[in-house]
Design a protein around this motif. Structure first.
Motif, PDB file in Angstrom:
ATOM      1  N   LEU A  17       0.810  -1.209   0.000  1.00 31.37           N
ATOM      2  CA  LEU A  17       0.000   0.000   0.000  1.00 31.37           C
ATOM      3  C   LEU A  17       0.848   1.265   0.000  1.00 31.37           C
ATOM      4  O   LEU A  17       0.402   2.319  -0.458  1.00 31.37           O
ATOM      5  CB  LEU A  17      -0.918  -0.017   1.234  1.00 31.37           C
ATOM      6  N   PHE A  18       2.093   1.169   0.502  1.00 24.48           N
ATOM      7  CA  PHE A  18       2.933   2.353   0.677  1.00 24.48           C
ATOM      8  C   PHE A  18       4.287   2.174  -0.002  1.00 24.48           C
ATOM      9  O   PHE A  18       4.809   1.060  -0.091  1.00 24.48           O
ATOM     10  CB  PHE A  18       3.163   2.645   2.160  1.00 24.48           C
ATOM     11  N   ASP A  19       4.847   3.304  -0.434  1.00 23.66           N
ATOM     12  CA  ASP A  19       6.232   3.363  -0.879  1.00 23.66           C
ATOM     13  C   ASP A  19       7.091   3.839   0.304  1.00 23.66           C
ATOM     14  O   ASP A  19       6.615   3.916   1.434  1.00 23.66           O
ATOM     15  CB  ASP A  19       6.367   4.320  -2.068  1.00 23.66           C
ATOM     16  N   TYR A  20       8.346   4.166   0.016  1.00 22.62           N
ATOM     17  CA  TYR A  20       9.261   4.577   1.092  1.00 22.62           C
ATOM     18  C   TYR A  20       9.534   6.076   1.073  1.00 22.62           C
ATOM     19  O   TYR A  20      10.569   6.532   1.539  1.00 22.62           O
ATOM     20  CB  TYR A  20      10.562   3.769   1.010  1.00 22.62           C
ATOM     21  N   THR A  21       8.585   6.838   0.532  1.00 23.88           N
ATOM     22  CA  THR A  21       8.686   8.294   0.625  1.00 23.88           C
ATOM     23  C   THR A  21       8.279   8.734   2.026  1.00 23.88           C
ATOM     24  O   THR A  21       7.662   7.970   2.782  1.00 23.88           O
ATOM     25  CB  THR A  21       7.775   8.954  -0.415  1.00 23.88           C
ATOM     26  N   LYS A  22       8.614   9.973   2.378  1.00 27.19           N
ATOM     27  CA  LYS A  22       8.281  10.479   3.707  1.00 27.19           C
ATOM     28  C   LYS A  22       6.767  10.534   3.915  1.00 27.19           C
ATOM     29  O   LYS A  22       6.269  10.238   5.005  1.00 27.19           O
ATOM     30  CB  LYS A  22       8.903  11.864   3.912  1.00 27.19           C
ATOM     31  N   THR A  23       6.057  10.906   2.872  1.00 27.07           N
ATOM     32  CA  THR A  23       4.594  10.964   2.978  1.00 27.07           C
ATOM     33  C   THR A  23       4.009   9.595   3.267  1.00 27.07           C
ATOM     34  O   THR A  23       3.152   9.436   4.148  1.00 27.07           O
ATOM     35  CB  THR A  23       3.980  11.521   1.677  1.00 27.07           C
ATOM     36  N   HIS A  24       4.486   8.597   2.556  1.00 29.27           N
ATOM     37  CA  HIS A  24       3.983   7.244   2.763  1.00 29.27           C
ATOM     38  C   HIS A  24       4.434   6.681   4.109  1.00 29.27           C
ATOM     39  O   HIS A  24       3.722   5.867   4.709  1.00 29.27           O
ATOM     40  CB  HIS A  24       4.432   6.335   1.614  1.00 29.27           C
ATOM     41  N   GLN A  25       5.590   7.079   4.589  1.00 30.12           N
ATOM     42  CA  GLN A  25       6.016   6.656   5.918  1.00 30.12           C
ATOM     43  C   GLN A  25       5.092   7.202   6.989  1.00 30.12           C
ATOM     44  O   GLN A  25       4.765   6.512   7.958  1.00 30.12           O
ATOM     45  CB  GLN A  25       7.459   7.093   6.171  1.00 30.12           C
ATOM     46  N   VAL A  26       4.653   8.443   6.811  1.00 27.41           N
ATOM     47  CA  VAL A  26       3.685   9.029   7.746  1.00 27.41           C
ATOM     48  C   VAL A  26       2.361   8.274   7.664  1.00 27.41           C
ATOM     49  O   VAL A  26       1.741   7.965   8.702  1.00 27.41           O
ATOM     50  CB  VAL A  26       3.484  10.529   7.454  1.00 27.41           C
ATOM     51  N   LEU A  27       1.921   7.968   6.449  1.00 26.15           N
ATOM     52  CA  LEU A  27       0.677   7.231   6.281  1.00 26.15           C
ATOM     53  C   LEU A  27       0.769   5.838   6.897  1.00 26.15           C
ATOM     54  O   LEU A  27      -0.191   5.358   7.517  1.00 26.15           O
ATOM     55  CB  LEU A  27       0.323   7.125   4.797  1.00 26.15           C
ATOM     56  N   PHE A  28       1.917   5.196   6.714  1.00 23.20           N
ATOM     57  CA  PHE A  28       2.108   3.881   7.334  1.00 23.20           C
ATOM     58  C   PHE A  28       2.019   3.985   8.853  1.00 23.20           C
ATOM     59  O   PHE A  28       1.406   3.126   9.507  1.00 23.20           O
ATOM     60  CB  PHE A  28       3.464   3.298   6.926  1.00 23.20           C
ATOM     61  N   MET A  81       1.492  -6.997   6.666  1.00 21.22           N
ATOM     62  CA  MET A  81       1.780  -5.808   5.880  1.00 21.22           C
ATOM     63  C   MET A  81       2.874  -4.973   6.541  1.00 21.22           C
ATOM     64  O   MET A  81       3.799  -4.488   5.872  1.00 21.22           O
ATOM     65  CB  MET A  81       0.512  -4.951   5.738  1.00 21.22           C
ATOM     66  N   ALA A  82       2.799  -4.814   7.864  1.00 25.01           N
ATOM     67  CA  ALA A  82       3.798  -4.020   8.585  1.00 25.01           C
ATOM     68  C   ALA A  82       5.165  -4.687   8.537  1.00 25.01           C
ATOM     69  O   ALA A  82       6.192  -4.017   8.348  1.00 25.01           O
ATOM     70  CB  ALA A  82       3.355  -3.813  10.037  1.00 25.01           C
ATOM     71  N   ALA A  83       5.198  -6.015   8.713  1.00 23.89           N
ATOM     72  CA  ALA A  83       6.479  -6.730   8.675  1.00 23.89           C
ATOM     73  C   ALA A  83       7.129  -6.609   7.304  1.00 23.89           C
ATOM     74  O   ALA A  83       8.343  -6.363   7.195  1.00 23.89           O
ATOM     75  CB  ALA A  83       6.248  -8.203   9.036  1.00 23.89           C
ATOM     76  N   ASN A  84       6.338  -6.755   6.240  1.00 28.09           N
ATOM     77  CA  ASN A  84       6.889  -6.616   4.893  1.00 28.09           C
ATOM     78  C   ASN A  84       7.429  -5.215   4.653  1.00 28.09           C
ATOM     79  O   ASN A  84       8.487  -5.036   4.042  1.00 28.09           O
ATOM     80  CB  ASN A  84       5.810  -6.936   3.858  1.00 28.09           C
ATOM     81  N   TYR A  85       6.710  -4.216   5.153  1.00 26.99           N
ATOM     82  CA  TYR A  85       7.136  -2.834   4.925  1.00 26.99           C
ATOM     83  C   TYR A  85       8.401  -2.522   5.715  1.00 26.99           C
ATOM     84  O   TYR A  85       9.349  -1.929   5.172  1.00 26.99           O
ATOM     85  CB  TYR A  85       6.013  -1.874   5.331  1.00 26.99           C
ATOM     86  N   LEU A  86       8.449  -2.918   6.972  1.00 26.73           N
ATOM     87  CA  LEU A  86       9.600  -2.596   7.813  1.00 26.73           C
ATOM     88  C   LEU A  86      10.840  -3.377   7.403  1.00 26.73           C
ATOM     89  O   LEU A  86      11.965  -2.876   7.521  1.00 26.73           O
ATOM     90  CB  LEU A  86       9.263  -2.875   9.281  1.00 26.73           C
ATOM     91  N   LEU A  87      10.657  -4.600   6.926  1.00 25.12           N
ATOM     92  CA  LEU A  87      11.787  -5.438   6.523  1.00 25.12           C
ATOM     93  C   LEU A  87      12.102  -5.308   5.037  1.00 25.12           C
ATOM     94  O   LEU A  87      12.995  -5.998   4.541  1.00 25.12           O
ATOM     95  CB  LEU A  87      11.497  -6.904   6.862  1.00 25.12           C
ATOM     96  N   ASN A  88      11.360  -4.450   4.345  1.00 24.70           N
ATOM     97  CA  ASN A  88      11.532  -4.271   2.909  1.00 24.70           C
ATOM     98  C   ASN A  88      11.428  -5.604   2.173  1.00 24.70           C
ATOM     99  O   ASN A  88      12.202  -5.922   1.273  1.00 24.70           O
ATOM    100  CB  ASN A  88      12.879  -3.599   2.599  1.00 24.70           C
ATOM    101  N   SER A  89      10.443  -6.384   2.592  1.00 21.35           N
ATOM    102  CA  SER A  89      10.184  -7.681   1.980  1.00 21.35           C
ATOM    103  C   SER A  89       8.729  -7.733   1.568  1.00 21.35           C
ATOM    104  O   SER A  89       7.837  -7.389   2.347  1.00 21.35           O
ATOM    105  CB  SER A  89      10.489  -8.814   2.969  1.00 21.35           C
ATOM    106  N   ARG A  90       8.487  -8.149   0.331  1.00 20.37           N
ATOM    107  CA  ARG A  90       7.111  -8.149  -0.177  1.00 20.37           C
ATOM    108  C   ARG A  90       6.607  -9.561  -0.440  1.00 20.37           C
ATOM    109  O   ARG A  90       5.563  -9.743  -1.063  1.00 20.37           O
ATOM    110  CB  ARG A  90       7.034  -7.314  -1.453  1.00 20.37           C
ATOM    111  N   SER A  91       7.313 -10.558   0.034  1.00 18.82           N
ATOM    112  CA  SER A  91       6.992 -11.941  -0.299  1.00 18.82           C
ATOM    113  C   SER A  91       5.929 -12.514   0.642  1.00 18.82           C
ATOM    114  O   SER A  91       5.891 -12.205   1.837  1.00 18.82           O
ATOM    115  CB  SER A  91       8.266 -12.792  -0.227  1.00 18.82           C
TER     116      SER A  91
END
Length: 318
Positions: A17-28, A81-91
């Motif tokens: 749902l999110f990228d790694y931009t600052k805006t998306h980090q806030v949304l996350f 979803m949070a684990a994938n985002y924080l670990l930069n893993s989408r699998s």
């Protein structure tokens, strides 16, 4: 690495749902805070109802089940979803993907029938108040709740089995050499977009299941509230009409939010599906609805607010 020796080669890729931009980090961060608020709100609702004897009625027993379903719903989606985002893993593994589909459809279908049972409870309370304890006994309430879980489980099992087995029944490679799911969790319509083969049979099967799991409970809710409205219009006391409408308003808001989003996701033709729009609607019913339900039922319910004040008083007394 060769696919035959790489166990992750068959995994799906959740684009998220999110990228790694600052805006998306806030949304996350906001989504994760919403997840925590949902856990706290629903657990608190369950504890309040369980510890206060005045709330040991069929309506609040069903409300416990609603909070439990919401707890399981957010726990199925957000941690992964949070684990994938924080670990930069989408699998996500095929088993994990099918498990998400099964749990989502089980909880979604179960909640549909539970909301229908809650509308029947409101009908009996308003239209037959003197016979409430007879028509809405604890035994019947338990049967309605058990039936909601059972029907939801059957729907989840059928659709998860179809989602897993149908693509592999085709002789050609079923996923068009791509296992990227443009979503933040495994959802049957999103998984179906990857299939190269004709999915008409699966779509028809899914629509039939959706009709049974959405339109039947919704029809029961409409009938219940039509009878409630007729009874309210016959009331001579303005105070009685206001009390009856206040009693039903919270449930109607929850029904509107939940059924509206599910019907948008599961009952539109495939040609009308927009990936971005589906993500937003899915985020609403999997992330925001579970945190809104306890708020709706607590803010407009004096019994729940009274139980909360009593709990705070006991906590301060300790």
């Amino acid at each position: 690495m060769d696919n035959s020796t790489d166990p992750t080669a068959m995994n799906f890729i959740l684009l998220g749902l999110f990228d790694y931009t600052k805006t998306h980090q806030v949304l996350f961060s906001l989504v994760f805070m919403t997840f925590i608020a949902s856990l706290v709100g629903n657990i608190l609702m369950i504890l309040l109802i369980h510890t206060d004897p005045r709330l040991h009625t069929p309506m609040y027993f069903m409300l416990i089940q609603l909070s439990l379903m919401d707890l399981m719903l957010v726990s199925t989606i957000i941690p992964k979803m949070a684990a994938n985002y924080l670990l930069n893993s989408r699998s996500i593994s095929p088993a994990g993907c099918v498990s998400q589909i099964f749990l989502l459809l089980t909880l979604g279908g179960g909640e549909c029938f539970l909301l229908a049972a809650m509308s029947y409870d409101r009908y009996v309370a308003i239209c037959h108040p003197l016979r409430y304890h007879v028509l809405m006994s604890h035994k019947l309430c338990s049967q309605l709740v058990a039936g909601s879980w059972l029907l939801g489980g059957i729907d989840g099992l059928m659709q998860a089995s179809a989602a897993l087995s149908f693509p592999y029944a085709t002789p050609s490679f079923p996923y068009c050499h791509s296992r990227e799911i443009d979503h933040f969790f495994c959802e049957a319509p999103s998984l179906m977009r990857l299939v190269c083969a004709d999915t008409t049979v699966f779509e028809f099967f899914m629509y039939i299941c959706c009709i049974l799991m959405l339109l039947i409970p919704l029809s029961l809710i409409v009938v219940s509230y039509s009878l409630i409205l007729a009874a309210v219009l016959r009331m001579h006391s303005a105070a009685a009409r206001k009390k009856a409408l206040t009693t039903c308003s919270s449930h109607l808001v929850v029904v509107g939010m939940f059924f509206g989003t599910l019907m948008v996701i599961y009952m539109r033709p495939r040609s009308y599906h927009s990936v971005g729009h589906s993500k937003v609607v899915s985020a609403f019913y999997t992330i925001f609805t579970p945190v809104l339900n306890p708020l709706i039922y607590s803010v407009r319910n004096k019994d729940v607010k009274g139980a909360f004040r009593n709990w705070l008083g006991k906590t301060h007394a300790m």
